[in-house]
Design a protein around this motif. Structure first.
Motif, mmCIF file in Angstrom:
data_model
loop_
_atom_site.group_PDB
_atom_site.id
_atom_site.type_symbol
_atom_site.label_atom_id
_atom_site.label_comp_id
_atom_site.label_asym_id
_atom_site.label_seq_id
_atom_site.Cartn_x
_atom_site.Cartn_y
_atom_site.Cartn_z
ATOM 1 N N ARG A 1 58.995 -85.993 -54.149
ATOM 2 C CA ARG A 1 57.301 -86.084 -53.225
ATOM 3 C C ARG A 1 57.471 -86.941 -52.236
ATOM 4 N NH1 ARG A 1 52.773 -86.266 -53.386
ATOM 5 N NH2 ARG A 1 51.560 -88.169 -53.023
ATOM 6 N N TRP B 1 55.504 -96.385 -58.900
ATOM 7 C CA TRP B 1 54.980 -95.488 -58.052
ATOM 8 C C TRP B 1 53.869 -94.001 -58.704
ATOM 9 C CZ3 TRP B 1 58.683 -91.662 -57.494
ATOM 10 C CH2 TRP B 1 60.564 -91.495 -58.312
ATOM 11 N N ILE B 2 53.536 -94.224 -59.871
ATOM 12 C CA ILE B 2 52.893 -92.851 -60.317
ATOM 13 C C ILE B 2 52.201 -93.969 -61.315
ATOM 14 C CG2 ILE B 2 54.600 -92.301 -62.314
ATOM 15 C CD1 ILE B 2 54.144 -89.246 -61.977
ATOM 16 N N GLU C 1 50.367 -84.702 -54.826
ATOM 17 C CA GLU C 1 49.350 -86.400 -55.497
ATOM 18 C C GLU C 1 49.060 -86.275 -56.820
ATOM 19 O OE1 GLU C 1 46.067 -89.476 -55.114
ATOM 20 O OE2 GLU C 1 46.293 -87.713 -53.645
ATOM 21 N N TRP D 1 48.972 -87.182 -64.186
ATOM 22 C CA TRP D 1 50.146 -87.841 -63.776
ATOM 23 C C TRP D 1 49.703 -87.870 -62.083
ATOM 24 C CZ3 TRP D 1 53.395 -91.020 -66.403
ATOM 25 C CH2 TRP D 1 53.335 -91.496 -67.428
ATOM 26 N N SER D 2 49.642 -88.984 -61.399
ATOM 27 C CA SER D 2 49.143 -89.436 -60.423
ATOM 28 C C SER D 2 49.824 -90.292 -59.735
ATOM 29 C CB SER D 2 47.268 -90.141 -60.229
ATOM 30 O OG SER D 2 47.287 -90.110 -58.760
ATOM 31 N N PHE D 3 50.750 -90.009 -58.016
ATOM 32 C CA PHE D 3 51.269 -90.250 -57.593
ATOM 33 C C PHE D 3 51.063 -91.787 -56.581
ATOM 34 C CE2 PHE D 3 54.252 -86.776 -57.907
ATOM 35 C CZ PHE D 3 55.339 -87.223 -58.704
ATOM 36 N N ARG D 4 51.066 -93.011 -56.918
ATOM 37 C CA ARG D 4 50.868 -93.666 -56.157
ATOM 38 C C ARG D 4 51.088 -93.341 -54.345
ATOM 39 N NH1 ARG D 4 50.297 -99.054 -58.516
ATOM 40 N NH2 ARG D 4 49.147 -99.288 -56.869
ATOM 41 N N ILE E 1 59.441 -94.929 -63.890
ATOM 42 C CA ILE E 1 58.620 -94.726 -63.113
ATOM 43 C C ILE E 1 57.189 -95.091 -62.378
ATOM 44 C CG2 ILE E 1 57.991 -92.996 -61.013
ATOM 45 C CD1 ILE E 1 59.336 -91.001 -61.581
#
Length: 294
Positions: A100, A137-138, A107, A146-149, A132
């Motif tokens: 990441r 952070w996700i 993202e 899923w979406s990463f912050r 996580i």
């Protein structure tokens, strides 16, 4: 006795940890630091290190512990022990973070994509993803997405984290429940002094991060307020992932450790308000210096 089934998994996790942190030949691998990192007891760590010693990856020194026998980038990405797959949860966790941070992962991702990329069954993948998510952070999307912050990759969010730490740590020190921890202060002073007096040149990034992390968490623990301490621990887990990818400027470490020792001096002289103000300035200054160019 360490369970034999853990040894291959921990061996792989140690290799991934060494490689992802760019560790070099001769760097120390402290047992307790590895045990804390992988959330296991010292026994399976010791068993795994013995296996790695047999392969020449680490070497043991009497009364000193284990040290890397080669640079991390020279270690082959191979099976950790026998025919076991390198499938330790910690290794997957760090690999996802690495990908990441490098931009290899977009993202938004689906579980099916991640299962394919990391060759994992859904149950094992979900275990890592939920960890996580707990660290912030996700986040899960409707369905299997899923979406990463931006916590890991945004310079702004990284700087905001330092502002948060400065406020939280200063206020924790000013709480009426704050009580100095004599034993904690003694251990912190020993560690910071060792870091200042040469350790800053030879300790690994992981050891340096842990020493400074422990210092700040020890101070907040003196507040006797679990909400303050839990908040700091959460943001420090996120910070660890980013800071392992920042080129460390070792020349600034003697000043940093001197400031830590000065904070202890003030607290031990019953100058808590002065120490709290100095702590705030110390953290904000570190944030300006270390903010990543991301």
């Amino acid at each position: 006795m360490a369970r034999n089934s853990l040894s291959p998994q921990i061996s792989t996790s140690i290799i991934e940890f060494v490689k992802s942190n760019g560790m070099r030949k001769g760097e120390h691998l402290p047992l307790q630091m590895l045990a804390d990192t992988f959330r296991v007891s010292r026994a399976p760590i010791m068993s795994a290190l013995r296996k790695l010693e047999e392969r020449g990856i680490v070497r043991a020194e009497p009364n000193r512990g284990y040290f890397l026998g080669m640079d991390g980038n020279e270690i082959e990405v191979a099976k950790a022990d026998g025919d076991e797959r390198p499938d330790g949860d910690e290794a997957v966790y760090f690999k996802i973070a690495e990908d990441r941070l490098s931009g290899a992962l977009p993202e938004r991702v689906s579980e099916n994509e991640l299962m394919r990329i990391y060759d994992l069954p859904r149950t094992k993948l979900l275990k890592v993803l939920h960890r996580i998510a707990d660290e912030g952070w996700i986040e899960r999307l409707p369905g299997n997405g899923w979406s990463f912050r931006q916590t890991l990759t945004s310079r702004q969010s990284y700087e905001e984290g330092y502002v948060f730490r400065a406020v939280i740590e200063q206020q924790a020190m000013l709480l009426p429940t704050f009580e100095p921890d004599e034993e904690g202060f003694r251990k912190a002073r020993e560690t910071q002094t060792a870091l200042r007096d040469g350790g800053y040149e030879t300790w690994s990034r992981a050891e340096i991060f842990k020493a400074n992390n422990d210092f700040h968490e020890m101070l907040v623990a003196c507040s006797k307020n679990e909400f303050f301490l839990d908040s700091l621990k959460r943001i420090n887990r996120l910070r660890r992932l980013v800071e392992y990818h920042i080129t460390i400027d070792r020349s600034r470490l003697p000043r940093q450790t001197a400031e830590h020792l000065h904070i202890l001096d003030m607290l031990e002289s019953d100058r808590r308000s002065e120490a709290a103000a100095f702590l705030y300035t110390h953290i904000m200054g570190a944030g300006r210096i270390k903010a990543p160019k991301v």
